[in-house]
Scaffold this motif. Sequence first.
Motif, PDB file in Angstrom:
ATOM      1  N   GLU A  69     -41.473 -48.741 -25.207  1.00 42.60           N
ATOM      2  CA  GLU A  69     -41.654 -47.486 -25.933  1.00 42.60           C
ATOM      3  C   GLU A  69     -40.876 -47.476 -27.247  1.00 42.60           C
ATOM      4  OE1 GLU A  69     -40.894 -44.076 -23.577  1.00 42.60           O
ATOM      5  OE2 GLU A  69     -42.521 -44.482 -22.161  1.00 42.60           O
ATOM      6  N   LYS A  70     -39.656 -48.042 -27.221  1.00 43.53           N
ATOM      7  CA  LYS A  70     -38.813 -48.080 -28.418  1.00 43.53           C
ATOM      8  C   LYS A  70     -38.907 -49.423 -29.134  1.00 43.53           C
ATOM      9  CE  LYS A  70     -34.769 -46.100 -28.085  1.00 43.53           C
ATOM     10  NZ  LYS A  70     -33.381 -45.779 -27.631  1.00 43.53           N
ATOM     11  N   GLU A  91     -28.810 -51.745 -27.727  1.00 40.17           N
ATOM     12  CA  GLU A  91     -30.184 -52.059 -28.101  1.00 40.17           C
ATOM     13  C   GLU A  91     -30.245 -52.820 -29.422  1.00 40.17           C
ATOM     14  OE1 GLU A  91     -32.055 -48.268 -28.240  1.00 40.17           O
ATOM     15  OE2 GLU A  91     -32.067 -48.011 -26.058  1.00 40.17           O
TER      16      GLU A  91
END
Length: 212
Positions: A69-70, A91
């Motif tokens: 999603e990211k 991340e």
Amino acid sequence: MVDPTTIISPEPAPSQALDHSRRQLEALLDVSKIIAQHRDLRTLFHELAERLHSVVESDFLALVLHDPEKNVMRLHVLETHAGYSKPVGSETPSKAIPPVGVLQSQQPFISDDILTETRFPDFLLRMRESGVRSFATLPLTTAQRRLGAIGFGRLLPKAISDSDVQFMERVAAQVAVAVDNALSISNRPRPISSNLPSSAIVCRSCWTSTMF
């Protein structure tokens, strides 16, 4: 004339090679048992880190999972032997690190000496600053989905053998099934790696999370 700074690893004696192969086979059996016994990822990672270190020499062993999603790779350290500074779940944009290429190609990324490596310059710069010289990362994939990658490295150049990579490929195949099963059991429609608890980190004098 041999460069005195070049590290040449001696060829193992036949008996040593056989003993190493036997220990790798035993470790694979143990990995299967660990996966069968533990559905909790925190316990699973702890047991895996302990067992793998006995047969694969490494100065760090790490797991990264892809958040589709990211479109980022999220770090989960299994075992390290130096300093740790980034928070759990750090991340990195997928295009910036080797695991995304591994995830897409389904082929290992291996660098015998990152001082001469030209791919992923920003990522490898951080590794060089941490003293890492040889590095490998392998895909973490099941028949259902591509999850991420497992990476390991050494502080010496040319220190990852073909047998190490082959062994870790077999381990990665089993670990992928375990992670996929654990995430499926949760029945939560969240990004893959968000299901991993922050306590899934096993860190011994940690340092290498700064690389991912």
